[in-house]
Design a protein around this motif. Sequence first.
Motif, PDB file in Angstrom:
ATOM      1  N   THR A 277      -2.381   6.109  -8.488  1.00 35.41           N
ATOM      2  CA  THR A 277      -2.364   6.661  -7.135  1.00 35.41           C
ATOM      3  C   THR A 277      -3.655   6.335  -6.405  1.00 35.41           C
ATOM      4  OG1 THR A 277      -1.051   8.499  -7.998  1.00 35.41           O
ATOM      5  CG2 THR A 277      -1.967   8.748  -5.797  1.00 35.41           C
ATOM      6  N   PRO A 278      -3.584   5.815  -5.179  1.00 35.89           N
ATOM      7  CA  PRO A 278      -4.791   5.504  -4.414  1.00 35.89           C
ATOM      8  C   PRO A 278      -5.413   6.776  -3.841  1.00 35.89           C
ATOM      9  CG  PRO A 278      -2.867   5.080  -3.082  1.00 35.89           C
ATOM     10  CD  PRO A 278      -2.357   5.469  -4.444  1.00 35.89           C
ATOM     11  N   TRP A 279      -6.484   6.617  -3.099  1.00 36.44           N
ATOM     12  CA  TRP A 279      -7.135   7.739  -2.417  1.00 36.44           C
ATOM     13  C   TRP A 279      -6.113   8.389  -1.496  1.00 36.44           C
ATOM     14  CZ3 TRP A 279      -9.522   9.117   2.447  1.00 36.44           C
ATOM     15  CH2 TRP A 279     -10.614   9.974   2.331  1.00 36.44           C
ATOM     16  N   HIS A 280      -5.798   9.658  -1.724  1.00 32.75           N
ATOM     17  CA  HIS A 280      -4.688  10.288  -1.035  1.00 32.75           C
ATOM     18  C   HIS A 280      -4.932  11.791  -0.876  1.00 32.75           C
ATOM     19  CE1 HIS A 280      -3.933  11.237  -5.223  1.00 32.75           C
ATOM     20  NE2 HIS A 280      -3.105  12.172  -4.832  1.00 32.75           N
ATOM     21  N   PHE A 281      -4.071  12.442  -0.152  1.00 31.32           N
ATOM     22  CA  PHE A 281      -4.114  13.893  -0.035  1.00 31.32           C
ATOM     23  C   PHE A 281      -2.680  14.407   0.017  1.00 31.32           C
ATOM     24  CE2 PHE A 281      -3.577  12.495   4.286  1.00 31.32           C
ATOM     25  CZ  PHE A 281      -2.812  13.475   4.888  1.00 31.32           C
ATOM     26  N   HIS A 282      -2.518  15.694  -0.172  1.00 36.92           N
ATOM     27  CA  HIS A 282      -1.201  16.328  -0.053  1.00 36.92           C
ATOM     28  C   HIS A 282      -1.398  17.799   0.289  1.00 36.92           C
ATOM     29  CE1 HIS A 282      -2.341  17.431  -4.139  1.00 36.92           C
ATOM     30  NE2 HIS A 282      -2.299  16.163  -4.493  1.00 36.92           N
TER      31      HIS A 282
ATOM     32  N   MET B 105      -9.006   4.259   4.317  1.00 40.25           N
ATOM     33  CA  MET B 105      -9.872   4.619   3.196  1.00 40.25           C
ATOM     34  C   MET B 105      -9.295   4.141   1.878  1.00 40.25           C
ATOM     35  SD  MET B 105     -12.620   5.879   4.326  1.00 40.25           S
ATOM     36  CE  MET B 105     -13.227   6.266   2.683  1.00 40.25           C
ATOM     37  N   ALA B 106      -7.992   4.182   1.722  1.00 43.36           N
ATOM     38  CA  ALA B 106      -7.375   3.676   0.501  1.00 43.36           C
ATOM     39  C   ALA B 106      -7.658   2.189   0.336  1.00 43.36           C
ATOM     40  CB  ALA B 106      -5.869   3.930   0.528  1.00 43.36           C
ATOM     41  N   LYS B 107      -7.564   1.437   1.413  1.00 42.21           N
ATOM     42  CA  LYS B 107      -7.863   0.002   1.363  1.00 42.21           C
ATOM     43  C   LYS B 107      -9.328  -0.241   0.988  1.00 42.21           C
ATOM     44  CE  LYS B 107      -4.436  -1.612   4.750  1.00 42.21           C
ATOM     45  NZ  LYS B 107      -4.249  -2.242   6.090  1.00 42.21           N
ATOM     46  N   ILE B 108     -10.216   0.566   1.560  1.00 43.35           N
ATOM     47  CA  ILE B 108     -11.646   0.413   1.282  1.00 43.35           C
ATOM     48  C   ILE B 108     -11.930   0.708  -0.182  1.00 43.35           C
ATOM     49  CG2 ILE B 108     -13.930   1.370   1.778  1.00 43.35           C
ATOM     50  CD1 ILE B 108     -12.815   1.885   4.677  1.00 43.35           C
ATOM     51  N   HIS B 109     -11.365   1.797  -0.712  1.00 42.56           N
ATOM     52  CA  HIS B 109     -11.575   2.136  -2.129  1.00 42.56           C
ATOM     53  C   HIS B 109     -11.079   1.015  -3.035  1.00 42.56           C
ATOM     54  CE1 HIS B 109     -13.277   6.130  -2.108  1.00 42.56           C
ATOM     55  NE2 HIS B 109     -12.399   6.539  -1.211  1.00 42.56           N
ATOM     56  N   ASP B 110      -9.905   0.498  -2.744  1.00 42.48           N
ATOM     57  CA  ASP B 110      -9.363  -0.583  -3.572  1.00 42.48           C
ATOM     58  C   ASP B 110     -10.245  -1.826  -3.498  1.00 42.48           C
ATOM     59  OD1 ASP B 110      -7.265   1.009  -4.337  1.00 42.48           O
ATOM     60  OD2 ASP B 110      -5.824   0.148  -2.941  1.00 42.48           O
TER      61      ASP B 110
ATOM     62  N   PRO C 133      -8.847  14.911   0.053  1.00 48.75           N
ATOM     63  CA  PRO C 133      -8.567  13.540  -0.423  1.00 48.75           C
ATOM     64  C   PRO C 133      -9.192  13.311  -1.800  1.00 48.75           C
ATOM     65  CG  PRO C 133      -9.469  13.543   1.808  1.00 48.75           C
ATOM     66  CD  PRO C 133      -9.666  14.912   1.264  1.00 48.75           C
ATOM     67  N   HIS C 134      -8.474  12.568  -2.651  1.00 49.50           N
ATOM     68  CA  HIS C 134      -8.981  12.371  -4.002  1.00 49.50           C
ATOM     69  C   HIS C 134      -8.269  11.216  -4.687  1.00 49.50           C
ATOM     70  CE1 HIS C 134      -5.423  14.969  -4.287  1.00 49.50           C
ATOM     71  NE2 HIS C 134      -5.224  14.458  -5.497  1.00 49.50           N
ATOM     72  N   CYS C 135      -8.897  10.700  -5.716  1.00 52.26           N
ATOM     73  CA  CYS C 135      -8.242   9.783  -6.662  1.00 52.26           C
ATOM     74  C   CYS C 135      -9.160   9.584  -7.849  1.00 52.26           C
ATOM     75  CB  CYS C 135      -7.875   8.439  -6.016  1.00 52.26           C
ATOM     76  SG  CYS C 135      -9.252   7.348  -5.654  1.00 52.26           S
ATOM     77  N   TRP C 136      -8.560   9.173  -8.954  1.00 53.11           N
ATOM     78  CA  TRP C 136      -9.279   8.804 -10.161  1.00 53.11           C
ATOM     79  C   TRP C 136      -9.026   7.319 -10.418  1.00 53.11           C
ATOM     80  CZ3 TRP C 136      -7.787  13.723  -9.305  1.00 53.11           C
ATOM     81  CH2 TRP C 136      -8.609  14.771  -9.753  1.00 53.11           C
ATOM     82  N   LYS C 137     -10.088   6.539 -10.570  1.00 54.50           N
ATOM     83  CA  LYS C 137      -9.979   5.111 -10.865  1.00 54.50           C
ATOM     84  C   LYS C 137     -10.522   4.870 -12.277  1.00 54.50           C
ATOM     85  CE  LYS C 137      -8.555   3.532  -6.786  1.00 54.50           C
ATOM     86  NZ  LYS C 137      -7.269   2.837  -6.585  1.00 54.50           N
ATOM     87  N   ASN C 138      -9.634   4.534 -13.208  1.00 58.59           N
ATOM     88  CA  ASN C 138     -10.081   4.316 -14.586  1.00 58.59           C
ATOM     89  C   ASN C 138     -10.720   2.941 -14.746  1.00 58.59           C
ATOM     90  OD1 ASN C 138      -6.960   3.879 -14.302  1.00 58.59           O
ATOM     91  ND2 ASN C 138      -7.634   2.390 -15.844  1.00 58.59           N
ATOM     92  N   ASN C 139     -11.579   2.840 -15.769  1.00 56.69           N
ATOM     93  CA  ASN C 139     -12.147   1.541 -16.111  1.00 56.69           C
ATOM     94  C   ASN C 139     -11.038   0.644 -16.649  1.00 56.69           C
ATOM     95  OD1 ASN C 139     -14.602   2.562 -15.411  1.00 56.69           O
ATOM     96  ND2 ASN C 139     -15.446   2.639 -17.480  1.00 56.69           N
ATOM     97  N   THR C 140     -10.908  -0.532 -16.093  1.00 53.97           N
ATOM     98  CA  THR C 140      -9.807  -1.412 -16.489  1.00 53.97           C
ATOM     99  C   THR C 140      -9.987  -1.949 -17.906  1.00 53.97           C
ATOM    100  OG1 THR C 140     -10.953  -3.267 -15.428  1.00 53.97           O
ATOM    101  CG2 THR C 140      -9.297  -2.097 -14.126  1.00 53.97           C
ATOM    102  N   SER C 141     -11.200  -1.864 -18.443  1.00 49.78           N
ATOM    103  CA  SER C 141     -11.457  -2.398 -19.785  1.00 49.78           C
ATOM    104  C   SER C 141     -11.177  -1.383 -20.888  1.00 49.78           C
ATOM    105  CB  SER C 141     -12.912  -2.876 -19.889  1.00 49.78           C
ATOM    106  OG  SER C 141     -13.804  -1.789 -19.639  1.00 49.78           O
ATOM    107  N   GLN C 142     -10.798  -0.155 -20.537  1.00 49.69           N
ATOM    108  CA  GLN C 142     -10.588   0.855 -21.567  1.00 49.69           C
ATOM    109  C   GLN C 142      -9.397   0.492 -22.452  1.00 49.69           C
ATOM    110  OE1 GLN C 142      -9.921   4.349 -19.119  1.00 49.69           O
ATOM    111  NE2 GLN C 142      -7.710   4.130 -19.201  1.00 49.69           N
TER     112      GLN C 142
ATOM    113  N   MET D 170       0.839  -1.186   0.000  1.00 47.09           N
ATOM    114  CA  MET D 170       0.000   0.000   0.000  1.00 47.09           C
ATOM    115  C   MET D 170       0.883   1.249   0.000  1.00 47.09           C
ATOM    116  SD  MET D 170      -2.997   1.363   0.034  1.00 47.09           S
ATOM    117  CE  MET D 170      -3.932  -0.133   0.312  1.00 47.09           C
ATOM    118  N   LYS D 171       0.668   2.122  -0.973  1.00 42.69           N
ATOM    119  CA  LYS D 171       1.423   3.364  -1.023  1.00 42.69           C
ATOM    120  C   LYS D 171       0.989   4.273   0.128  1.00 42.69           C
ATOM    121  CE  LYS D 171       1.841   3.261  -6.058  1.00 42.69           C
ATOM    122  NZ  LYS D 171       1.538   3.937  -7.320  1.00 42.69           N
ATOM    123  N   PRO D 172       1.895   5.112   0.625  1.00 47.99           N
ATOM    124  CA  PRO D 172       1.512   6.010   1.724  1.00 47.99           C
ATOM    125  C   PRO D 172       0.420   6.956   1.273  1.00 47.99           C
ATOM    126  CG  PRO D 172       3.628   6.623   0.803  1.00 47.99           C
ATOM    127  CD  PRO D 172       3.276   5.310   0.202  1.00 47.99           C
ATOM    128  N   ILE D 173      -0.520   7.206   2.163  1.00 45.78           N
ATOM    129  CA  ILE D 173      -1.664   8.032   1.814  1.00 45.78           C
ATOM    130  C   ILE D 173      -1.278   9.496   1.640  1.00 45.78           C
ATOM    131  CG2 ILE D 173      -2.390   8.507   4.172  1.00 45.78           C
ATOM    132  CD1 ILE D 173      -4.664   7.668   1.209  1.00 45.78           C
TER     133      ILE D 173
END
Length: 280
Positions: free
Chosen positions: A28-33, A176-181, A70-79, A1-4
Motif C-alpha cells: 500500500t502506498p502513502w494513503h489515508f482512510h 505524495m504517493a508518487k513522491i514517496h515511490d 496519512p501513512h505507509c510502511w516501506k519494507n527493505n527489498t533485500s529482506q 497508481m492505487k487511489p490514495i
Amino acid sequence: MKPILEPIPLGNQKSILGFCFDKKDFETPWHFHPQHELTYIEESVGTKFIGDYVGGYQPGELVLLRSNLPHCWKNNTSQASNSKSYVVQWNLGIFPKVPELDSIHQLLKTASRGLIFDKEQVNHLIPLIKTFPDLSGQELYIQLLGILSALSKASYNTLSAASFTDDIPSEYGTRMAKIHDFVGENFGRKIYLKELADLVNLSEQSFSRFFTKMMGRPFFTFLNEYRINHAARMLLDTEEPIAQIAYACGYDSLPFFHKKFNESYQVSPAKYRKQFFQKS
C-alpha cells in the motif's frame, strides 16, 4: 497508481475489520482512510511514514493511527522474510461518549499524530491482537475495547509533528504517493528538484511550497532523513563497510554522511553498529 483514499469494506453491518497481512512486500502506498487503525509489525524491517514523520521500523512495533492520518510502511527489498503485520481498523463513533471511556477517546485524539507504544508495556497484548482475524461480532468489539483501554494506560511516543484530522485532497495524496515511490527507488543517487517537480506537474517553486506544507520541512531535509534511516538499517542488517553504505544511500561525501548520522543518532555510524551487537 492505487487511489490514495484506501477503501475499507466497513458499513452498517460491520464496523471493525481485523486481518493479517503476510506477503513479500507491504504494497500500500502513502494513503489515508476515515477509519482508525492499530498495526502490529511481526516481520519485516524498513521505513515508516506517519504524517510528516519518517523513520525506521522493526518487528515488535505497535502503532496506533487516528482516522485520516496519512501513512505507509516501506519494507527493505533485500529482506529474506515476508512482510507480516496484524491490523485492526474501525469506524469512528463506535464507542459511546461516556465518562468511563474518556481515556480511550483522549488516546484516539492524541493518535492524530501517530503513537508508537513501549514494547515491554504492551507485550502481553500482542497475543490478543493476533486473534483479531479470527474474531467477529461482539467478541471483536469487546476485544478491541479492552485493548484500547489497556493502551490508554501504556507509555507511548508521538511520531508526526503535525496532527491530521481532516481529509487530504485526493490530488495532494496522489502527488505524495508518487513522491514517496520515487524517493524509495532513487535515494541512492543524486536527486534533482526538477525531477520531482516534473513528476507531479508543478514548477520547482510550487513543488517546494507544496512539499513543505505537506511534510513540515523542505524536501531535501526529508530526503536526508530517509537516507540516514536506510543507512542505519544497513549498518545492522549487513556487514558492508561504512563507506560503502554511505555511497549506497546517496552520500558522495563520507564526512558529510558522518555529520548527518551523528545529528540523527547522536553517535557515529561505527559506534551505532557496535552498540547494537553488544546488546544482541
